[in-house]
Every structure is written in C-alpha cells, then in structure tokens.
Design a protein around this motif. Structure first.
Motif, PDB file in Angstrom:
ATOM      1  N   PRO A 169       0.814  -1.219   0.000  1.00 66.29           N
ATOM      2  CA  PRO A 169       0.000   0.000   0.000  1.00 66.29           C
ATOM      3  C   PRO A 169       0.844   1.264   0.000  1.00 66.29           C
ATOM      4  CG  PRO A 169      -0.103  -1.106   2.136  1.00 66.29           C
ATOM      5  CD  PRO A 169       0.598  -2.046   1.204  1.00 66.29           C
ATOM      6  N   LEU A 170       2.046   1.198   0.536  1.00 66.76           N
ATOM      7  CA  LEU A 170       2.908   2.377   0.557  1.00 66.76           C
ATOM      8  C   LEU A 170       3.324   2.774  -0.858  1.00 66.76           C
ATOM      9  CD1 LEU A 170       3.919   4.143   2.872  1.00 66.76           C
ATOM     10  CD2 LEU A 170       6.035   2.825   2.856  1.00 66.76           C
ATOM     11  N   LEU A 171       3.667   1.793  -1.679  1.00 65.28           N
ATOM     12  CA  LEU A 171       4.013   2.081  -3.069  1.00 65.28           C
ATOM     13  C   LEU A 171       2.801   2.600  -3.836  1.00 65.28           C
ATOM     14  CD1 LEU A 171       6.296  -0.958  -3.983  1.00 65.28           C
ATOM     15  CD2 LEU A 171       7.010   1.397  -3.619  1.00 65.28           C
ATOM     16  N   LEU A 172       1.639   2.016  -3.593  1.00 63.29           N
ATOM     17  CA  LEU A 172       0.434   2.432  -4.306  1.00 63.29           C
ATOM     18  C   LEU A 172       0.048   3.869  -3.969  1.00 63.29           C
ATOM     19  CD1 LEU A 172      -1.653  -0.850  -3.973  1.00 63.29           C
ATOM     20  CD2 LEU A 172      -0.775   0.124  -6.107  1.00 63.29           C
ATOM     21  N   THR A 173       0.134   4.242  -2.707  1.00 68.83           N
ATOM     22  CA  THR A 173      -0.260   5.601  -2.339  1.00 68.83           C
ATOM     23  C   THR A 173       0.756   6.618  -2.826  1.00 68.83           C
ATOM     24  OG1 THR A 173       0.659   5.187  -0.128  1.00 68.83           O
ATOM     25  CG2 THR A 173      -1.713   5.026  -0.364  1.00 68.83           C
ATOM     26  N   GLU A 174       2.032   6.249  -2.849  1.00 67.24           N
ATOM     27  CA  GLU A 174       3.026   7.180  -3.394  1.00 67.24           C
ATOM     28  C   GLU A 174       2.829   7.348  -4.899  1.00 67.24           C
ATOM     29  OE1 GLU A 174       5.784  10.036  -2.841  1.00 67.24           O
ATOM     30  OE2 GLU A 174       4.929   8.780  -1.263  1.00 67.24           O
ATOM     31  N   ARG A 175       2.495   6.263  -5.584  1.00 68.66           N
ATOM     32  CA  ARG A 175       2.209   6.389  -7.019  1.00 68.66           C
ATOM     33  C   ARG A 175       0.961   7.222  -7.251  1.00 68.66           C
ATOM     34  NH1 ARG A 175       0.934   1.326 -10.970  1.00 68.66           N
ATOM     35  NH2 ARG A 175      -0.937   1.370  -9.656  1.00 68.66           N
ATOM     36  N   ASN A 176      -0.019   7.092  -6.363  1.00 67.50           N
ATOM     37  CA  ASN A 176      -1.224   7.917  -6.486  1.00 67.50           C
ATOM     38  C   ASN A 176      -0.892   9.400  -6.383  1.00 67.50           C
ATOM     39  OD1 ASN A 176      -2.944   5.795  -6.896  1.00 67.50           O
ATOM     40  ND2 ASN A 176      -3.658   5.673  -4.777  1.00 67.50           N
ATOM     41  N   ALA A 177       0.106   9.744  -5.566  1.00 65.94           N
ATOM     42  CA  ALA A 177       0.516  11.146  -5.474  1.00 65.94           C
ATOM     43  C   ALA A 177       1.003  11.649  -6.825  1.00 65.94           C
ATOM     44  CB  ALA A 177       1.608  11.309  -4.417  1.00 65.94           C
ATOM     45  N   ARG A 208      -5.342   5.829   4.665  1.00 67.20           N
ATOM     46  CA  ARG A 208      -4.680   6.624   3.639  1.00 67.20           C
ATOM     47  C   ARG A 208      -5.228   6.314   2.254  1.00 67.20           C
ATOM     48  NH1 ARG A 208      -0.086   5.354   5.151  1.00 67.20           N
ATOM     49  NH2 ARG A 208       0.558   3.909   3.521  1.00 67.20           N
ATOM     50  N   LEU A 209      -5.483   5.043   1.976  1.00 67.85           N
ATOM     51  CA  LEU A 209      -6.053   4.661   0.689  1.00 67.85           C
ATOM     52  C   LEU A 209      -7.476   5.189   0.530  1.00 67.85           C
ATOM     53  CD1 LEU A 209      -4.586   1.081   0.603  1.00 67.85           C
ATOM     54  CD2 LEU A 209      -4.254   2.765  -1.220  1.00 67.85           C
TER      55      LEU A 209
END
Length: 272
Positions: A169-177, A208-209
C-alpha cells in the motif's frame, strides 16, 4: 486552494524496519529479514553484507536524519538497486552453488526454509535468506521524484517497485501522489481500489487509501462517494485534518460553492 498532502513517505520510517503484526499486510517488504528486530531493539542495522540491502539501508538512515531531499545523494545507488532486480522478478537464485532467497520478512525466510526441508526430506538444506530491498529503493526514488516535481519519473520507478511488491500500500499511495500531480484521477481511483482490495491492511494504510479514493472521487465530482470514503477513513483515523478539510470542501461544493484549484503539496518528509 486545496492542498493534497502525499503522506505515504511520512510513514516510511515507521513502515520500514517495523515488525509486522501476524496476519497483517506489510506496508512495504523489509529491506533485510533482521532489520525489524534490530530496530525494535533500539539499534540501527548498518550493513548486511548485501550490496543492494546496504545501499537502501544507507538511504533510510540519511532520510531519517535529513529528510527526503537526502535521496539526491543516493539516487545513483538506488537506481542500481532497482536495476539489479531480476526481470522477471523471482525470489530464488543459485549463487555459488547455494540457494539465495529474497523474502519480504523473517517469517518469509522461515516459511521458505520449511518448504525446502519438506521437499528435501532428510537431506540437509543450505539457504541464504536475504531481504527484498527493491520496493524500498523504488519507494524512496519515487518519493524524491514526487518531491521534485517529476511525477512521470516517479510513476516509472514505482511501477518497478510494484513488480517486486504488488501488494504494497505504501508504493500504491506514493504512485497515487504522482497520478494526482498529473490530474489522472481515474488512475488514482484505480490505484486506491487496488490497495483497498489487499487483505488485512493496517488501519493507517486503509485510512490513507480511503483518502486517496475520496480525493479522486471529489475531482471526478462523485461527491456522495467521496464523502463516504472520507467518512470511512475517519473511522480509522478520527484526527485526520486532511479528511475533515476535504469533507468541508465537499459540503461547500454540494451547496453550490466554487471548485478550488488543485495543488499537490508534498512537504519534505522528516520521518518520525
């Protein structure tokens, strides 16, 4: 002006080198299998003898001391780590006649050892178990690129990290940024939904997601759905000023208020 804070990297130090709870999804794989135990003991792992792990550990220490801008001094080393990732990604590799296995955690090392023992029967098993440093290398590069207004570069490297850690989820939320910086709201929504489908998320990751989802839905003017996402996030993190501010903004829009300009705000991260 609305501010969207990319908070994923703020949690990096808490996620990297923290012992994952049983049956709980990791925010990101461990750089080395022993790093969480070392961190929990109040120490910091400096070297494991593995070049890729050591490069990432050095970056983590520098970012903790100086913030995300410190990645600039490690960019070449982190790019090499990502470049060292097997393509296609595999965890097992023969090195000098010994099996080397890249695990996401110490538990993963134990599980692989048990599997090999079951296959070998009474025969002895030689296994070198290492961590999975590639996602963390990609994460820090992606965070730095987001910080320096390079969202396309961030997406490229974060996509590579997601090959080695598809359920991070950390990679996904950073990519969402990065998607948000490009106003790719459908991609943000898809990334948030992908993350929310991961089993046994930590509450902070789910919250966060949900905020990611709410932001994209607001930009797509699906205001009722956005409101539901933010309200659900507040059930997990009731003190989130970001969620409360966005709910107030949604209320204004529903009452005929003018949409505000979007600004992606990604402060220098000083990990706790």
């Amino acid at each position: 002006m609305r501010l969207l804070q990319a908070v994923a990297a703020v949690l990096a130090a808490a996620s990297i080198g923290s012992v994952a709870l049983a049956q709980t999804a990791q925010s990101i794989p461990d750089v080395s299998p022993e790093a969480p135990a070392v961190s929990q003991a109040g120490a910091r792992e400096v070297s494991t003898g593995d070049a890729d792990e050591d490069a990432v550990l050095a970056t983590v220490a520098d970012v903790q001391a100086h913030g995300i801008v410190a990645v600039k001094d490690h960019e070449a080393a982190l790019r090499k780590v990502v470049g060292d990732m097997p393509q296609p990604f595999v965890r097992e590799r023969q090195e000098g006649g010994v099996m080397t296995y890249r695990a996401d955690s110490a538990e993963g090392c134990l599980a692989e050892t048990a599997r090999l023992r079951a296959v070998a029967g009474q025969a002895s098993v030689d296994l070198v178990c290492r961590g999975n440093p590639y996602p963390t290398a990609a994460f820090y590069l992606g965070s730095y690129f987001n910080e320096t207004d390079q969202p396309n570069a961030a997406i490229e490297v974060l996509n590579l990290g997601l090959v080695a850690a598809p359920d991070s989820p950390l990679l996904l939320t950073e990519r969402n940024a990065a998607f948000n910086a490009l106003h790719h709201w459908d991609d943000t929504l898809s990334g948030a939904d992908r993350g929310l489908a991961i089993a046994n998320l930590l509450p902070r990751d789910r919250a966060r997601l949900l905020r990611n989802r709410g932001y994209a839905l607001t930009e797509l003017r699906r205001l009722d759905d956005a409101q539901q996402a933010y309200e659900a996030s507040l059930q997990l993190e009731p003190d989130s000023a970001l969620a409360k501010n966005e709910l107030a903004y949604i209320a204004r829009l529903k009452n005929g208020g003018t949409a505000a300009a979007t600004k992606i705000f990604m402060p220098y991260r000083q990990p706790p």
